[in-house]
Design a protein around this motif. Structure first.
Motif: not given
Length: 715
Positions: A268-297
Motif C-alpha cells: 500500500x506504499x505506506x511503509x518504506x523498508x530499509x535493510x542495511x548490512x556490511x556483509x552478506x549475512x545479517x542486517x539492520x532494519x529500518x522503517x519510515x511511515x510515508x503517510x506523513x511527509x515529516x516522519x523520521x526513519x
C-alpha cells in the motif's frame, strides 16, 4: 612455500580423430600449444611476519595492455585445444537443438495488463510481452535483443508503479553489475526524463507516480571501474523529470556508512523498508511511515547479527521474517509504532524446516525446505494454517506471491528430471492446474533422481541428489559430474538444466551435494561452513566424491567436479587438496585468492563467510592453507582443468582466475591440459546471451568427455 618455476611447455602431439560407427570417440592425442609465458613480478606481501610472494599481481590490472595480451594468448591456446576435440561440434549442435523451444515465465499483473517473458528458442535474451487482461492478444513490450547487436546488453530488473502506468527498468552492458535505469510510460513506451547511470546492487521501489528509490555506490575514481572497491552504498530517491545529480540521499553514504543497502515499500506504499548490512549475512532494519511527509526513519533492529525483513503489514501491525532466536526462521508480529525487538511476538513459529515466506491474496505462504526440497504451507492473517499445498512431485516450487487482492497466483515447479512447469493456483480453494508445460526434448520417464545421505570426514550426515538413466549399471565405469556450492546461506534445491541433458543422455551421472555453508538446514548449517570451519565444506565435497566412487557410480578417472563463484573456490580447494581424486576440474568465476579477495569491488562484504587475512594471524594462516592460488604445489599432477571466467566480471574479478591459471600452468607436471577460457563482454553470469551460454556449455562437456575417455554418441 615453493617458489614458481619456469613455464611448462607441453610437446605438441599429432591429432588422431577416430570416428566409431556408434559414436565419436575421443581423439587419442590432441595437439596442445605451449602455454603462454607469464612473467613473474617481484611482489611479496608480509602478513604477521610471514612473507608471501604474489608473482602474478600484475594480472590484477585488467585494463593494462600486458594483461589483455595475456588474455588473448591464453584464449588462443584454449581454443586451439577445444577446436581439436572431434565431437565438440556435435555437442554444440545437440545443445542448440535442446535449447530451441519456446520458454515462458509465470505471468504477472500490472495495471490493466498481464505481462510475461518468452523466448522463442534461441533468442539471446528473453522478451517481455504483455496482453490486456489474461486473454488479450500478446504484444512485445520490451525486447532486450534490440538493446545491442550482439545480445550482451540485458534487461536486469524492472519495476512498475502501483497503478502500472510507469515503468523503470535496468539494463546491464556486457554482464557488468553496474546498471543504467530507463523510465518509460507503460501505455506508449515513451521515455520519461534522463537515463540514470552508475546504479549497482539495487532494486527500484516506486512511491506513487512521483519517483522511486534506488541504491548505488560512487564509481571508483582510480584504476578499473570493474575491480575498484565499492564500499559505501547510498539510498536515493529519484523524482521524475529531475536530473540524477539532484536525487535526494535518504540513507547511507558517509552519514550512515553501510556496504549494502536495500529498500522497498509495502504493497500500500505506506511503509518504506530499509535493510542495511556490511556483509552478506545479517542486517539492520529500518522503517519510515510515508503517510506523513515529516516522519523520521525508525530503527527496528540495531545490529547486524541476524537476518530480518518486513514481508507485509495489516494496519499498524508489521509482519517480520527473522532468524533471531530461530535458526530456521520464523515470522513475528509487532506494532509499527513501537517495533523494537523486545516487543516482537511469534506469529508463525519456527519449525524443523527452513522458512522462506511470501504473500499474496491476503495470505502468507511459508515455503519450507525439507531436506533441500519444497514444502509449502498457506496461512491466513491470524497465523492459522489453512492447508499444505499439494505439489506435483518432490522438487522445488517458487513464485507463491501475488498482489493483496488477487484470487489466483502462478508458481513454477522443477526438479533435476522435471522441466520447469508453470501452475495456476486458486488461493481460495487450494487447487492447482497446469498453466504452461515445458516443451524441451526430454523424457523424464527414462531417468531417475534420488536423494542419498553420506557421512563427511567428521561424521556429519550430508544429503546429495544423484540423477542418471534408469537401469544404470553400477560398475564404476560411468562418467560423472559432481556439483557443489557450500556458502553464503545459499541452498541448492532441485532444478532442471538443459545443459545437463548432454551428460545424462550419454549414460552419465549428475550429483549435487548440499554442503555445509549453504542454507539447506538453517543458520547452524551455514555457520558450520564459514571462517575457520570452511574446511568442513571442502571435506563434505571430497566425501561426496568418495561416496560416488565407493558406491561404484564412477571412478576417479571418470569423475569431474564443477562449481561457480564460491563454488569455484570449492573446486579450487578440492583439486589442490585431493588432486588424485578427480580427473577433471571446472572452476568457474571462482574466488581463488583468499588473501586478497576483499581488496576488490564489494568483496569485503564476504568476510562474514570467509574472514580476512588482515583479521589476525590465526585467520591468515587458515586462509593461506586452503587458498587455491597459494595451495598449488610445484611438481604436482593436477586434474585436467578448464578455468572459466569473463573479462567483465565485476563481482568476482577475473584476476582470481588469471592468477590461479598462471600458477597452475607453471606447477602442473601431468600431461592433462590445464587451460583457462576467458569470455569477453560477459560478467559473473547474469544476462549472458543464449549463444554464449551454449558455446560455453559445449566447451565444458567436450572438455569433460575428452578427458574422461567418453565416446560421445549423437542422439
Amino acid at each position: 612455500m615453493s617458489k614458481p618455476i619456469g613455464v611448462i611447455v607441453l610437446a605438441a602431439l599429432a591429432t588422431t580423430a577416430c570416428h566409431h560407427q556408434n559414436g565419436i570417440a575421443p581423439a587419442s592425442d590432441i595437439a596442445l600449444l605451449p602455454y603462454p609465458e607469464t612473467p613473474e613480478g617481484g611482489v611479496v606481501d608480509t602478513y604477521f611476519g610471514n612473507k608471501v610472494p604474489d608473482p602474478y599481481r600484475w594480472l590484477e590490472n585488467d585494463t593494462a595492455r600486458d594483461t589483455k595480451a595475456w588474455v588473448d594468448a591464453q584464449n588462443e591456446v584454449t581454443n586451439g585445444y577445444l577446436e581439436q576435440i572431434p565431437f565438440r561440434k556435435a555437442i554444440y549442435d545437440r545443445l542448440e537443438e535442446l535449447w530451441n523451444y519456446e520458454k515462458y515465465t509465470a505471468p504477472f499483473k500490472e495495471g490493466s495488463y498481464t505481462y510475461f517473458y518468452k523466448n522463442d528458442g534461441l533468442q539471446n535474451q528473453h522478451v517481455l510481452y504483455r496482453r490486456h487482461g489474461e486473454d488479450g492478444e500478446a504484444e512485445v513490450f520490451l525486447d532486450p535483443n534490440k538493446f545491442s547487436e550482439d545480445g550482451t546488453t540485458s534487461l536486469a530488473g524492472i519495476a512498475f508503479s502501483k497503478d502500472g502506468s510507469l515503468v523503470a527498468y535496468q539494463i546491464s552492458e556486457g554482464g557488468s553489475d553496474w546498471r543504467k535505469v530507463i523510465v518509460i510510460r507503460a501505455e506508449d513506451k515513451s521515455i520519461v526524463g534522463d537515463t540514470l547511470v552508475d546504479v549497482k546492487f539495487s532494486g527500484l521501489a516506486w512511491h506513487g507516480n512521483t519517483g522511486f528509490y534506488y541504491s548505488s555506490y560512487d564509481k571508483p575514481r582510480e584504476g578499473s571501474t570493474l575491480a575498484g572497491i565499492t564500499d559505501q552504498h547510498k539510498l536515493y530517491f529519484h523524482r521524475l523529470d529531475t536530473p540524477q545529480d539532484e536525487d535526494v540521499l535518504i540513507f547511507g553514504g558517509s552519514h550512515t556508512p553501510r556496504r549494502y543497502i536495500d529498500a522497498y515499500l509495502t504493497d500500500d506504499e505506506r511503509f518504506l523498508v530499509i535493510s542495511a548490512a556490511n556483509t552478506t549475512t545479517g542486517n539492520e532494519l529500518y522503517i519510515r511511515d510515508l503517510s506523513k511527509p515529516d516522519n523520521a526513519i525508525v530503527q527496528v533492529v540495531d545490529n547486524f547479527e541476524k537476518n530480518h525483513g518486513i514481508i507485509d503489514h495489516a494496519g499498524d501491525t508489521l509482519f517480520i521474517y527473522t532468524n533471531l532466536d530461530a535458526p530456521n526462521g520464523r515470522i513475528v508480529a509487532v506494532d509499527a509504532r513501537n517495533p523494537a525487538v523486545e516487543n516482537w511476538r511469534d506469529f508463525i513459529p519456527e519449525t524443523a524446516n527452513v522458512l522462506s515466506p511470501s504473500t499474496g491474496g491476503g495470505k502468507i505462504f511459508a515455503n519450507y525446505l525439507k531436506d533441500a526440497t519444497s514444502l509449502v504451507h498457506q496461512y491466513n492473517r491470524k497465523g492459522e494454517l489453512e492447508r499444505v499445498i499439494e505439489l506435483p512431485d518432490v522438487g522445488s516450487a517458487s513464485g507463491f506471491s501475488a498482489k493483496p487482492g488477487d484470487k489466483m497466483l502462478y508458481y513454477s515447479f522443477t526438479s533435476y528430471i522435471y522441466p520447469p512447469t508453470i501452475f495456476k493456483y486458486d488461493i481460495g480453494t487450494g487447487k492447482s492446474e497446469l498453466y504452461n508445460a515445458s516443451r524441451v526434448d526430454f523424457d523424464p520417464s527414462l531417468y531417475e533422481s534420488r536423494q542419498v545421505f553420506y557421512r563427511s570426514k567428521d561424521g556429519t550426515e550430508i544429503p546429495m541428489i544423484i540423477t542418471h538413466k534408469k537401469g544404470l549399471k553400477l560398475d564404476g565405469n560411468n562418467p560423472a559430474l559432481l556439483y557443489g556450492y557450500g556458502g553464503f546461506n545459499i541452498s541448492l534445491t532441485p532444478s532442471f538444466s538443459i545443459s545437463t541433458i548432454i551428460l545424462l543422455e550419454q549414460g552419465g551421472v549428475y550429483a549435487v551435494a548440499n554442503l555445509r555453508g549453504g542454507g539447506e538446514y538453517g543458520e547452524q548449517w551455514h555457520l558450520s561452513g564459514t571462517k575457520r570451519q570452511k574446511q568442513n565444506v571442502f571435506d563434505d565435497f571430497i566425501a561426496a566424491a568418495e561416496y560416488l566412487i565407493r558406491e561404484q557410480y564412477t571412478t576417479p578417472g571418470k569423475l569431474g567436479i564443477a562449481g561457480g563463484s564460491n563454488g569455484g573456490l570449492l573446486v579450487g580447494a578440492a583439486m589442490t587438496q585431493r588432486p588424485e581424486l578427480f580427473r577433471v576440474a571446472l572452476p568457474a568465476v571462482g574466488v581463488l585468492d583468499m588473501l586478497r579477495y576483499h581488496k576488490f569491488t564489494a568483496g569485503a562484504g564476504w568476510a562474514y563467510d570467509y574472514g580476512t587475512a588482515d583479521d589476525d594471524e590465526a585467520m591468515f594462516a587458515y586462509l593461506y592453507t586452503y587458498s587455491p592460488y597459494h595451495a598449488l604445489k610445484s611438481g604436482t599432477v593436477y586434474p585436467a582443468t578448464l578455468v572459466m571466467t569473463a573479462d567483465h566480471d565485476d563481482r568476482v574479478v577475473p584476476a582470481h582466475s588469471f592468477k590461479f591459471a598462471a600458477r597452475l600452468q607453471q606447477y602442473h607436471r601431468g600431461e592433462a591440459p590445464v587451460l583457462i577460457r576467458i569470455e569477453t563482454k560477459a560478467g559473473h553470469g547474469a544476462g549472458k546471451p543464449t549463444a554464449m551460454i551454449i558455446a560455453e556449455q559445449a566447451d565444458k562437456w567436450a572438455f569433460l568427455f575428452q578427458n574422461t575417455g567418453v565416446t560421445y554418441n549423437p542422439k
